[in-house]
Design a protein around this motif. Sequence first.
Motif, mmCIF file in Angstrom:
data_model
loop_
_atom_site.group_PDB
_atom_site.id
_atom_site.type_symbol
_atom_site.label_atom_id
_atom_site.label_comp_id
_atom_site.label_asym_id
_atom_site.label_seq_id
_atom_site.Cartn_x
_atom_site.Cartn_y
_atom_site.Cartn_z
ATOM 1 N N SER A 217 8.768 -2.030 -4.424
ATOM 2 C CA SER A 217 9.157 -0.645 -4.109
ATOM 3 C C SER A 217 8.283 0.379 -4.837
ATOM 4 N N LEU A 218 8.515 0.630 -6.090
ATOM 5 C CA LEU A 218 7.726 1.624 -6.841
ATOM 6 C C LEU A 218 6.848 0.908 -7.859
ATOM 7 N N ARG A 219 5.652 0.535 -7.430
ATOM 8 C CA ARG A 219 4.720 -0.126 -8.339
ATOM 9 C C ARG A 219 4.285 0.882 -9.400
ATOM 10 N N PHE B 93 12.888 5.017 -0.055
ATOM 11 C CA PHE B 93 11.545 4.934 -0.623
ATOM 12 C C PHE B 93 10.540 4.693 0.489
ATOM 13 N N THR B 94 9.301 4.974 0.167
ATOM 14 C CA THR B 94 8.209 4.742 1.106
ATOM 15 C C THR B 94 7.007 4.194 0.344
ATOM 16 N N ASN B 95 6.271 3.324 1.015
ATOM 17 C CA ASN B 95 5.019 2.789 0.491
ATOM 18 C C ASN B 95 3.925 3.097 1.500
ATOM 19 N N GLU C 261 -0.086 2.358 2.076
ATOM 20 C CA GLU C 261 -1.135 1.485 1.559
ATOM 21 C C GLU C 261 -2.256 1.391 2.590
ATOM 22 N N ASP D 214 3.359 5.230 -3.713
ATOM 23 C CA ASP D 214 4.768 4.910 -3.508
ATOM 24 C C ASP D 214 5.626 6.094 -3.945
ATOM 25 N N THR E 246 7.339 8.992 -8.187
ATOM 26 C CA THR E 246 6.133 8.590 -7.467
ATOM 27 C C THR E 246 5.283 7.680 -8.348
#
Length: 108
Positions: free
Chosen positions: A9-11, A25-27, A29, A53, A71
């Motif tokens: 999720s939040l790297r 949440f959003t990723n 890439e 993220d 973020t």
Amino acid sequence: MNALGGRQSLRGYRANRFLARSMWFTNVELRVRLAETKLGKQRFAFGVAPFFDAGTVRDRWQDLNFKNIKTSYGGGLRIAWNQSTILSFDYGHSKEDRLFYFGIGQAF
């Protein structure tokens, strides 16, 4: 309970850093393949993946909004082995930490 933070999720945040009943949440890439090679009968492809993220958690889904969004950003290396096995190496940066992640498969 839902959790944000970690490889999925939040790297850049520790795993399960933010807990609550509701989350979004959003990723994002960008995966770019740089090179391919064959060693014996094995095929390998190498690529990079810069990412961003964002997400938040709340106790009630009705309270989800765009305030206090966490973020993170970073980059990763992808190694595809015979196109079916993906080795992922990600380095995430957030306001709290800088973390390295290893996994088999893509984040999403």
